[in-house]
Design a protein around this motif. Structure first.
Motif, PDB file in Angstrom:
ATOM      1  N   LEU A   1       0.826  -1.205   0.000  1.00 20.66           N
ATOM      2  CA  LEU A   1       0.000   0.000   0.000  1.00 20.66           C
ATOM      3  C   LEU A   1       0.862   1.258   0.000  1.00 20.66           C
ATOM      4  O   LEU A   1       0.580   2.228  -0.717  1.00 20.66           O
ATOM      5  CB  LEU A   1      -0.923  -0.006   1.221  1.00 20.66           C
ATOM      6  N   THR A   2       1.902   1.254   0.802  1.00 18.49           N
ATOM      7  CA  THR A   2       2.801   2.407   0.855  1.00 18.49           C
ATOM      8  C   THR A   2       3.494   2.616  -0.485  1.00 18.49           C
ATOM      9  O   THR A   2       3.630   3.753  -0.965  1.00 18.49           O
ATOM     10  CB  THR A   2       3.856   2.203   1.964  1.00 18.49           C
ATOM     11  N   PHE A   3       3.929   1.520  -1.111  1.00 24.51           N
ATOM     12  CA  PHE A   3       4.620   1.619  -2.396  1.00 24.51           C
ATOM     13  C   PHE A   3       3.695   2.175  -3.478  1.00 24.51           C
ATOM     14  O   PHE A   3       4.083   3.065  -4.243  1.00 24.51           O
ATOM     15  CB  PHE A   3       5.139   0.245  -2.813  1.00 24.51           C
ATOM     16  N   VAL A   4       2.467   1.676  -3.542  1.00 30.17           N
ATOM     17  CA  VAL A   4       1.523   2.140  -4.565  1.00 30.17           C
ATOM     18  C   VAL A   4       1.181   3.614  -4.345  1.00 30.17           C
ATOM     19  O   VAL A   4       1.057   4.386  -5.298  1.00 30.17           O
ATOM     20  CB  VAL A   4       0.245   1.275  -4.559  1.00 30.17           C
ATOM     21  N   THR A   5       1.040   4.015  -3.097  1.00 29.54           N
ATOM     22  CA  THR A   5       0.773   5.417  -2.791  1.00 29.54           C
ATOM     23  C   THR A   5       1.909   6.297  -3.297  1.00 29.54           C
ATOM     24  O   THR A   5       1.684   7.356  -3.898  1.00 29.54           O
ATOM     25  CB  THR A   5       0.611   5.622  -1.274  1.00 29.54           C
TER      26      THR A   5
END
Length: 295
Positions: free
Chosen positions: A24-28
């Motif tokens: 989730l952090t990477f996609v954000t």
């Protein structure tokens, strides 16, 4: 400061909380990238945090000809270029050539796994050993990827200077996150890479207009009227464009216009009706093109 996906005020639906926070952090963070270089660096940083020391990203325009490579990003130093150029076996015997252009499943690679690989011969074993010794790629995983255009393929190889057992433990812990983020990065990278085409090739605004006009199917006379220049000027600009971009003819320029988003893809644009969908329902009925009439 980046806003965590689970707290973003821009989301129009419930925030996802069921996937690993790393994904989730990477996609954000991917949402905020503005260049293909930023995407690459973001993924390399993630890989390093997970214990991966070597990342190799390859895209081929024509995998029937192994020498035609469109794009390579790698964390290996520049001596790798000399290594690859002096011995053509490096690319001919690569995991990309032997596996990723034909298959979709990830595979383990590197000298630590040479005893498990198909198509293994003395030459390939030697090259795997050289890569391990020179660049620290003892154990790795190759993740095949697909392009939107037939005849093209890509893959991301992630490796580390680790024995087999330790690498497999690393993959058991972080493999899913790395695999998912590699696929996300590939999609975002290609999206931005296409938009950077004009800047990369130093195309002027006038040349962009020519590409767009050719892509729209306009004749030289029509382009001349649209741009307010002579037909001979239009032809000169088309010739200059072909030299700059490597396009051989108008068909190549038209394909380029679609690839970089200057004209719509005929596969996805509307047909006779303004709004159409290909409808395939859950009762196994054959899909048909369906025009919705909102009037």
């Amino acid at each position: 400061m980046r806003i965590p996906l689970t707290q973003s005020s821009e989301l129009n639906a419930a925030p996802c909380t069921v996937l690993p926070q790393d994904i989730l952090t990477f996609v954000t963070a991917l949402n905020e990238t503005a260049t293909s270089e930023e995407v690459w660096q973001l993924f390399v940083d993630l890989a390093k945090r997970k214990g991966i020391t070597l990342v190799d990203y390859v895209i081929a325009t024509d995998y029937q000809n192994w020498q035609k490579v469109q794009f390579i990003r790698t964390t290996m130093d520049s001596s790798w270029i000399d290594f690859a150029n002096t011995d053509t076996r490096v690319r001919r015997k690569s995991t990309f050539r032997l596996h990723s252009i034909n298959r979709l499943e990830p595979v383990l690679t590197g000298y630590e796994y040479h005893d498990l690989m198909h198509n293994m011969d003395e030459e390939r074993a030697f090259l795997l050993k050289q890569t391990a010794e020179k660049y620290g790629g003892r154990s790795g995983i190759a993740i095949p990827m697909r392009m939107t255009d037939p005849g093209q393929a890509a893959h991301m190889m992630l490796a580390a200077d680790l024995p087999r057992a330790v690498f497999e433990e690393l993959m058991a812990q972080h493999g899913w996150v790395l695999h998912a983020c590699a696929l996300y990065a590939h999609i975002r990278h290609m999206e931005l890479f296409k938009t950077e085409f004009m800047e990369r090739n130093k195309l002027t605004e006038k040349q962009r207009e020519i590409v767009e006009s050719v892509g729209a199917g306009m004749t030289d006379k029509e382009i001349s009227a649209r741009l307010g220049v002579s037909i001979s000027t239009v032809r000169q600009r088309i010739s200059a464009l072909q030299s700059k971009t490597g396009c051989r003819n108008r068909a190549d320029l038209a394909a380029l216009a679609m690839r970089i988003g200057l004209v719509p893809d005929p596969m996805t644009r509307a047909h006779q009706n303004e709004l159409t969908v290909f409808l395939s329902t859950g009762d196994n009925q054959q899909g048909t093109e369906y025009a919705r009439n909102d009037t």
